[in-house]
Design a protein around this motif. Structure first.
Motif, PDB file in Angstrom:
ATOM      1  N   UNK A 119       0.794  -1.224   0.000  1.00  0.00           N
ATOM      2  CA  UNK A 119       0.000   0.000   0.000  1.00  0.00           C
ATOM      3  C   UNK A 119       0.831   1.281   0.000  1.00  0.00           C
ATOM      4  N   UNK A 120       2.139   1.113   0.006  1.00  0.00           N
ATOM      5  CA  UNK A 120       3.025   2.249  -0.218  1.00  0.00           C
ATOM      6  C   UNK A 120       3.839   2.032  -1.492  1.00  0.00           C
ATOM      7  N   UNK A 121       3.280   1.266  -2.410  1.00  0.00           N
ATOM      8  CA  UNK A 121       3.941   1.000  -3.683  1.00  0.00           C
ATOM      9  C   UNK A 121       3.043   1.450  -4.822  1.00  0.00           C
ATOM     10  N   UNK A 122       3.579   1.361  -6.039  1.00  0.00           N
ATOM     11  CA  UNK A 122       2.797   1.747  -7.218  1.00  0.00           C
ATOM     12  C   UNK A 122       1.869   0.645  -7.685  1.00  0.00           C
ATOM     13  N   UNK A 123       1.867  -0.496  -6.997  1.00  0.00           N
ATOM     14  CA  UNK A 123       1.108  -1.651  -7.455  1.00  0.00           C
ATOM     15  C   UNK A 123      -0.307  -1.743  -6.882  1.00  0.00           C
ATOM     16  N   UNK A 124      -0.631  -0.908  -5.920  1.00  0.00           N
ATOM     17  CA  UNK A 124      -1.915  -1.029  -5.204  1.00  0.00           C
ATOM     18  C   UNK A 124      -3.074  -0.507  -6.060  1.00  0.00           C
ATOM     19  N   UNK A 125      -3.457  -1.302  -7.062  1.00  0.00           N
ATOM     20  CA  UNK A 125      -4.568  -0.928  -7.927  1.00  0.00           C
ATOM     21  C   UNK A 125      -5.891  -1.411  -7.335  1.00  0.00           C
ATOM     22  N   UNK A 185      -7.888  -6.496   6.933  1.00  0.00           N
ATOM     23  CA  UNK A 185      -8.269  -5.267   7.633  1.00  0.00           C
ATOM     24  C   UNK A 185      -7.740  -5.273   9.066  1.00  0.00           C
ATOM     25  N   UNK A 186      -7.768  -6.439   9.701  1.00  0.00           N
ATOM     26  CA  UNK A 186      -7.235  -6.562  11.057  1.00  0.00           C
ATOM     27  C   UNK A 186      -5.733  -6.350  11.058  1.00  0.00           C
ATOM     28  N   UNK A 187      -5.035  -6.922  10.072  1.00  0.00           N
ATOM     29  CA  UNK A 187      -3.581  -6.761   9.994  1.00  0.00           C
ATOM     30  C   UNK A 187      -3.210  -5.295   9.798  1.00  0.00           C
ATOM     31  N   UNK A 188      -3.956  -4.618   8.955  1.00  0.00           N
ATOM     32  CA  UNK A 188      -3.652  -3.214   8.674  1.00  0.00           C
ATOM     33  C   UNK A 188      -3.880  -2.336   9.899  1.00  0.00           C
ATOM     34  N   UNK A 189      -4.900  -2.672  10.694  1.00  0.00           N
ATOM     35  CA  UNK A 189      -5.125  -1.926  11.937  1.00  0.00           C
ATOM     36  C   UNK A 189      -3.955  -2.085  12.896  1.00  0.00           C
ATOM     37  N   UNK A 190      -3.268  -3.216  12.799  1.00  0.00           N
ATOM     38  CA  UNK A 190      -2.088  -3.468  13.636  1.00  0.00           C
ATOM     39  C   UNK A 190      -0.815  -2.951  12.977  1.00  0.00           C
ATOM     40  N   UNK A 191      -0.991  -2.158  11.912  1.00  0.00           N
ATOM     41  CA  UNK A 191       0.132  -1.540  11.192  1.00  0.00           C
ATOM     42  C   UNK A 191       1.102  -2.560  10.591  1.00  0.00           C
ATOM     43  N   UNK A 192       0.570  -3.714  10.202  1.00  0.00           N
ATOM     44  CA  UNK A 192       1.408  -4.700   9.529  1.00  0.00           C
ATOM     45  C   UNK A 192       1.569  -4.313   8.058  1.00  0.00           C
ATOM     46  N   UNK A 193       2.758  -4.570   7.524  1.00  0.00           N
ATOM     47  CA  UNK A 193       2.959  -4.363   6.094  1.00  0.00           C
ATOM     48  C   UNK A 193       2.381  -5.547   5.326  1.00  0.00           C
ATOM     49  N   UNK A 194       1.933  -5.268   4.112  1.00  0.00           N
ATOM     50  CA  UNK A 194       1.357  -6.320   3.267  1.00  0.00           C
ATOM     51  C   UNK A 194       2.311  -6.602   2.123  1.00  0.00           C
ATOM     52  N   UNK A 195       2.696  -7.867   1.992  1.00  0.00           N
ATOM     53  CA  UNK A 195       3.597  -8.294   0.918  1.00  0.00           C
ATOM     54  C   UNK A 195       2.784  -8.811  -0.258  1.00  0.00           C
ATOM     55  N   UNK A 196       3.358  -8.666  -1.459  1.00  0.00           N
ATOM     56  CA  UNK A 196       2.681  -9.173  -2.650  1.00  0.00           C
ATOM     57  C   UNK A 196       3.709  -9.673  -3.665  1.00  0.00           C
ATOM     58  N   UNK A 197       3.404 -10.823  -4.239  1.00  0.00           N
ATOM     59  CA  UNK A 197       4.218 -11.403  -5.320  1.00  0.00           C
ATOM     60  C   UNK A 197       3.311 -11.831  -6.465  1.00  0.00           C
ATOM     61  N   UNK A 198       3.808 -11.625  -7.669  1.00  0.00           N
ATOM     62  CA  UNK A 198       3.114 -12.112  -8.865  1.00  0.00           C
ATOM     63  C   UNK A 198       4.163 -12.823  -9.714  1.00  0.00           C
ATOM     64  N   UNK A 199       3.916 -14.102 -10.003  1.00  0.00           N
ATOM     65  CA  UNK A 199       4.914 -14.855 -10.748  1.00  0.00           C
ATOM     66  C   UNK A 199       4.236 -15.845 -11.688  1.00  0.00           C
ATOM     67  N   UNK A 200       5.023 -16.437 -12.582  1.00  0.00           N
ATOM     68  CA  UNK A 200       4.484 -17.396 -13.528  1.00  0.00           C
ATOM     69  C   UNK A 200       5.539 -18.445 -13.847  1.00  0.00           C
ATOM     70  N   UNK A 201       5.098 -19.543 -14.463  1.00  0.00           N
ATOM     71  CA  UNK A 201       6.006 -20.630 -14.825  1.00  0.00           C
ATOM     72  C   UNK A 201       6.632 -20.352 -16.186  1.00  0.00           C
TER      73      UNK A 201
END
Length: 215
Positions: free
Chosen positions: A182-188, A199-215
């Motif tokens: 949510x502090x990156x350019x990918x949050x579409x 929503x619970x994690x975000x209230x606890x100020x946890x960062x959210x990780x994201x990966x997109x990959x393919x074979x």
């Protein structure tokens, strides 16, 4: 099992958009044509929980078919009921163990997979149960068409790092990586869909990780 869980288990048996265990096997290789009765791309959400992501994706992309997969019927009940009440017809739910995925989907049948906030299985002894372990990646490689994407969204930094290692070890194609979505350019619009747990994690100020990959 509590009365409410029992009621939900009984109710999902009557839902037209839910298939449980062996009932889903007859659609292997023909989910779009026989279950959804179209030829649209097929997208899975694994360990879908209450199905918020599945239903929201289906709403955003009416030209695709979505199946939320989880073993806990009382959780699936929520997403399935919402889809029926809101008339979201391009979404279904399958109650199975994810370990049996190959019994339900044919080679190259799936266009994309989403894994949103799965149990990270942090103990070393439970590595094989991580949904991005070699065991599961081998399954995804069978059912996902060439070039189809795998998406992992997690609050768990260790699972994120573990998956990056697996991607590198296996020689997969990494398209997007961020440790703070949510502090990156990918949050579409798609990646900004938030589940109950997120929503619970975000209230606890946890960062959210994201990966997109393919074979």
């Amino acid at each position: 099992m509590g009365k409410d869980k029992l009621r939900r288990f009984a109710e999902i048996d009557t839902f037209s958009n839910v298939l449980q265990l062996d009932a889903g096997k007859e659609f292997k290789g023909k989910w779009s044509s026989s279950f959804f009765k179209n030829d649209n791309p097929l997208v899975l959400e694994l360990a879908c929980g209450k199905g918020e992501y599945t239903v929201n994706l289906a709403t955003l992309f009416p030209d695709k078919n979505f199946i939320g997969i989880d073993y806990k019927g009382n959780r699936i009940w929520r997403g399935a009921k919402t889809a029926l009440e809101d008339g979201v017809n391009n979404v279904g739910f399958l109650r199975i163990q994810i370990e049996t995925l190959l019994d339900y989907f044919a080679n190259d049948e799936v266009d994309e997979i989403w894994i949103t906030f799965p149990d990270p299985q942090p103990q070393i002894s439970r590595e094989k149960k991580r949904l991005t372990s070699s065991r599961f990646l081998d399954m995804y490689k069978v059912v996902v068409r060439p070039g189809g994407f795998i998406n992992l969204k997690t609050d768990n930094d260790d699972l994120h790092a573990y998956t990056v290692e697996k991607i590198e070890e296996t020689g997969l194609n990494l398209h997007v990586r961020t440790e703070d979505l949510y502090h990156s350019e990918f949050a579409d619009e798609v990646l900004s869909i938030k589940t109950y747990y997120e929503k619970k994690y975000l209230k606890d100020n946890k960062n959210i990780n994201y990966l997109k990959f393919s074979f």
